[in-house]
Design a protein around this motif. Structure first.
Motif, PDB file in Angstrom:
ATOM      1  N   SER A 315     105.686  70.373 -11.491  1.00 46.32           N
ATOM      2  CA  SER A 315     105.422  69.656 -12.732  1.00 46.32           C
ATOM      3  C   SER A 315     106.716  69.252 -13.424  1.00 46.32           C
ATOM      4  N   ARG A 316     107.654  70.160 -13.507  1.00 45.28           N
ATOM      5  CA  ARG A 316     108.930  69.832 -14.151  1.00 45.28           C
ATOM      6  C   ARG A 316     109.678  68.737 -13.382  1.00 45.28           C
ATOM      7  N   HIS A 317     109.494  68.729 -12.067  1.00 41.68           N
ATOM      8  CA  HIS A 317     110.112  67.667 -11.274  1.00 41.68           C
ATOM      9  C   HIS A 317     109.470  66.322 -11.598  1.00 41.68           C
ATOM     10  N   LEU A 318     108.147  66.255 -11.601  1.00 39.31           N
ATOM     11  CA  LEU A 318     107.467  64.990 -11.867  1.00 39.31           C
ATOM     12  C   LEU A 318     107.752  64.479 -13.268  1.00 39.31           C
ATOM     13  N   PHE A 319     107.890  65.407 -14.229  1.00 42.34           N
ATOM     14  CA  PHE A 319     108.064  65.030 -15.631  1.00 42.34           C
ATOM     15  C   PHE A 319     109.526  65.036 -16.074  1.00 42.34           C
ATOM     16  N   GLN A 320     110.451  65.027 -15.119  1.00 44.68           N
ATOM     17  CA  GLN A 320     111.861  65.024 -15.495  1.00 44.68           C
ATOM     18  C   GLN A 320     112.211  63.711 -16.189  1.00 44.68           C
ATOM     19  N   THR A 321     113.300  63.719 -16.893  1.00 37.37           N
ATOM     20  CA  THR A 321     113.766  62.540 -17.623  1.00 37.37           C
ATOM     21  C   THR A 321     114.043  61.369 -16.675  1.00 37.37           C
ATOM     22  N   PRO A 322     113.634  60.143 -17.006  1.00 39.04           N
ATOM     23  CA  PRO A 322     112.805  59.721 -18.132  1.00 39.04           C
ATOM     24  C   PRO A 322     111.354  60.157 -17.931  1.00 39.04           C
ATOM     25  N   THR A 323     110.851  60.995 -18.820  1.00 37.32           N
ATOM     26  CA  THR A 323     109.554  61.628 -18.657  1.00 37.32           C
ATOM     27  C   THR A 323     108.422  60.623 -18.535  1.00 37.32           C
ATOM     28  N   ARG A 324     108.537  59.481 -19.208  1.00 34.93           N
ATOM     29  CA  ARG A 324     107.433  58.519 -19.213  1.00 34.93           C
ATOM     30  C   ARG A 324     107.093  57.985 -17.826  1.00 34.93           C
ATOM     31  N   PHE A 325     107.989  58.171 -16.854  1.00 37.06           N
ATOM     32  CA  PHE A 325     107.723  57.683 -15.506  1.00 37.06           C
ATOM     33  C   PHE A 325     107.039  58.724 -14.626  1.00 37.06           C
ATOM     34  N   TYR A 326     106.551  59.798 -15.229  1.00 39.63           N
ATOM     35  CA  TYR A 326     105.860  60.816 -14.440  1.00 39.63           C
ATOM     36  C   TYR A 326     104.630  60.244 -13.723  1.00 39.63           C
ATOM     37  N   LYS A 327     104.035  59.168 -14.288  1.00 37.50           N
ATOM     38  CA  LYS A 327     102.834  58.604 -13.669  1.00 37.50           C
ATOM     39  C   LYS A 327     103.092  58.170 -12.233  1.00 37.50           C
ATOM     40  N   THR A 328     104.324  57.754 -11.947  1.00 43.91           N
ATOM     41  CA  THR A 328     104.651  57.316 -10.595  1.00 43.91           C
ATOM     42  C   THR A 328     104.485  58.458  -9.603  1.00 43.91           C
ATOM     43  N   GLY A 329     104.960  59.635  -9.955  1.00 40.44           N
ATOM     44  CA  GLY A 329     104.796  60.792  -9.081  1.00 40.44           C
ATOM     45  C   GLY A 329     103.352  61.213  -8.939  1.00 40.44           C
ATOM     46  N   VAL A 330     102.583  61.089 -10.021  1.00 41.64           N
ATOM     47  CA  VAL A 330     101.160  61.443  -9.985  1.00 41.64           C
ATOM     48  C   VAL A 330     100.422  60.559  -8.983  1.00 41.64           C
ATOM     49  N   VAL A 331     100.648  59.248  -9.052  1.00 41.11           N
ATOM     50  CA  VAL A 331      99.965  58.327  -8.141  1.00 41.11           C
ATOM     51  C   VAL A 331     100.471  58.511  -6.715  1.00 41.11           C
ATOM     52  N   PHE A 332     101.758  58.747  -6.563  1.00 40.28           N
ATOM     53  CA  PHE A 332     102.334  59.006  -5.242  1.00 40.28           C
ATOM     54  C   PHE A 332     101.630  60.185  -4.562  1.00 40.28           C
ATOM     55  N   LEU A 333     101.420  61.268  -5.291  1.00 39.87           N
ATOM     56  CA  LEU A 333     100.767  62.437  -4.708  1.00 39.87           C
ATOM     57  C   LEU A 333      99.290  62.178  -4.431  1.00 39.87           C
ATOM     58  N   ALA A 334      98.645  61.344  -5.255  1.00 41.48           N
ATOM     59  CA  ALA A 334      97.252  60.986  -4.983  1.00 41.48           C
ATOM     60  C   ALA A 334      97.137  60.214  -3.673  1.00 41.48           C
ATOM     61  N   TRP A 335      98.114  59.368  -3.411  1.00 43.39           N
ATOM     62  CA  TRP A 335      98.141  58.633  -2.137  1.00 43.39           C
ATOM     63  C   TRP A 335      98.350  59.593  -0.970  1.00 43.39           C
ATOM     64  N   LEU A 336      99.330  60.468  -1.070  1.00 42.60           N
ATOM     65  CA  LEU A 336      99.578  61.420   0.010  1.00 42.60           C
ATOM     66  C   LEU A 336      98.368  62.311   0.255  1.00 42.60           C
ATOM     67  N   ALA A 337      97.642  62.637  -0.811  1.00 44.84           N
ATOM     68  CA  ALA A 337      96.489  63.530  -0.684  1.00 44.84           C
ATOM     69  C   ALA A 337      95.252  62.815  -0.162  1.00 44.84           C
ATOM     70  N   GLY A 338      95.308  61.499   0.001  1.00 44.49           N
ATOM     71  CA  GLY A 338      94.187  60.768   0.556  1.00 44.49           C
ATOM     72  C   GLY A 338      93.171  60.286  -0.456  1.00 44.49           C
ATOM     73  N   HIS A 339      93.512  60.351  -1.741  1.00 39.57           N
ATOM     74  CA  HIS A 339      92.574  59.885  -2.766  1.00 39.57           C
ATOM     75  C   HIS A 339      92.597  58.362  -2.928  1.00 39.57           C
ATOM     76  N   GLN A 340      93.578  57.707  -2.352  1.00 41.36           N
ATOM     77  CA  GLN A 340      93.649  56.251  -2.354  1.00 41.36           C
ATOM     78  C   GLN A 340      94.408  55.818  -1.119  1.00 41.36           C
ATOM     79  N   GLU A 341      94.217  54.556  -0.729  1.00 44.83           N
ATOM     80  CA  GLU A 341      94.724  54.095   0.563  1.00 44.83           C
ATOM     81  C   GLU A 341      96.089  53.433   0.480  1.00 44.83           C
TER      82      GLU A 341
END
Length: 392
Positions: A315-341
């Motif tokens: 979590s601290r890695h995904l939300f590191q500065t600039p914190t507002r870009f944490y969404k990129t890591g969230v979507v990246f992991l959703a892709w790796l996990a197979g929740h989107q193609e």
């Protein structure tokens, strides 16, 4: 296919070998929780085939977006919809958010899922001269969005407003606007305090850059209308401040932690209380977070911490500065996990983090067993690496 190892770049660009985990954690779906109310702020899935630019209105893949919400509900989590995690104000405009609220609220009703939706003022766009609006116009924008959420049958989350932050002359303006909204709200709402690390435009919210003074104004709003406040969502990344704040809340008003750095200790609580949760990190952590809360439901706080504490590094890695870009890591992991193609985001935000950042996120998530299919995650990570010229 997998060869059992993968070359990942460090922050200095040097490649190193990593051996992926062989099996995911054995996590199951489950019923709603009994000891805490827990929302995951959920991301949106972009339509990768839409002919758009970063300045275009968001093109959303509605089927994949709603499927992800069903995934969260299946584990007993609530969904916090159209929030910061859904790229509200960072790719998703009000028109897109309104459609998201309508669709997700209907889906929640169909499956019996818990949902709360963000209410803001983002139909008031910034201009060349800033935010040329009056307090009445800000209030009217809030009212429009509040009406839509209430009509959808969802609980409202009153989000911080960039327009209000820009034009408010002091605490009294916040007291006026929020007081008016709370008086007319049909049901108790959640008040959201989002810190400037998540959105720099919210610096000085509640009328002061002095957090003690801002907290006093925030508490004054709540104290004047405790029957209209279900709870507060605090995203300041300051555990002690949250603890101090929740201890001052009127009886019956909940504290929902939004602290993606310190959430295990805040949810676990102490002998004077605890925080519920409304967290962006529970998007990628959904099943594991749900399992931990079910352990907490049994009164087993050490077992809860044993499951959730190891996730903080990710979590601290995904939300590191600039914190507002944490969404990129969230979507990246959703892709790796197979929740989107695909790994495409509205507003082109997939470009907001570096390859070493993605590599570390993959390694940490894999080590936690977050990927239902580790081989799929490894192969997708290798595909991304190849686009950057990293050959395996």
């Amino acid at each position: 296919m997998t060869n059992g190892r993968i070359q990942l770049p460090n922050a200095d660009g040097v490649l190193r070998a990593y051996t992926p985990r062989a099996e995911p954690l054995p996590l199951t779906t489950g019923s709603p929780f009994t000891s805490r109310t827990v929302y995951s702020a959920a991301h949106v899935v972009a339509d990768p085939y839409a002919d758009t630019t970063p300045d275009s209105p968001a093109a959303v893949d509605w089927d994949a977006t709603l499927a992800f919400r069903r995934h969260l509900w299946s584990h007993g989590l609530g969904v916090a919809e159209a929030m910061d995690t859904a790229q509200r104000g960072m790719g998703l405009d009000w028109a897109g958010a309104a459609e998201l609220i309508r669709r997700s609220s209907a889906e929640a009703k169909a499956v019996g899922g818990l949902i709360a939706c963000g209410v803001g003022t983002d139909q008031l766009s910034v201009t060349e001269v800033g935010y040329p609006y009056s307090l009445d116009e800000v209030r009217a924008a809030y009212e429009e969005q509040l009406a839509l959420v209430e009509e959808s049958g969802s609980r409202a989350i009153l989000m911080a407003s960039r327009a209000l932050a820009a034009i408010a002359k002091g605490p009294e303006d916040y007291l006026e606007v929020y007081g008016h909204l709370l008086r007319q709200a049909a049901e108790p709402v959640v008040l959201h305090w989002l810190g400037p690390m998540f959105d720099p435009a919210l610096e000085g919210y509640w009328g002061s850059t002095d957090l003690d003074a801002a907290t006093s104004t925030f508490l004054e709003v709540i104290a004047a209308h405790p029957d209209k406040v279900d709870g507060i969502k605090v995203s300041l990344l300051d555990a002690q401040r949250e603890i101090d704040l929740r201890r001052k809340l009127p009886d019956g008003v909940r504290c929902y932690t939004g602290d993606d750095f310190n959430y295990p200790e805040l949810i676990a609580g102490d002998d004077q209380g605890f925080s519920h949760a409304l967290l962006g990190i529970f998007d990628p952590l959904g099943p594991l977070a749900a399992e931990a809360v079910r352990v907490l439901d049994t009164g087993n706080t050490p077992g809860f911490r044993e499951l959730l504490d190891p996730t903080v590094e990710l979590s601290r890695h995904l939300f590191q500065t600039p914190t507002r870009f944490y969404k990129t890591g969230v979507v990246f992991l959703a892709w790796l996990a197979g929740h989107q193609e695909h790994f495409t985001m509205v507003g082109g935000l997939q470009s907001s983090r570096s390859l070493p950042h993605f590599a570390r996120a993959y390694e940490l998530a894999d080590g936690l067993g977050l990927f239902p299919d580790p081989v799929l995650a490894e192969n997708r990570m290798k595909n991304l690496l190849s686009l950057y010229g990293v050959n395996q």
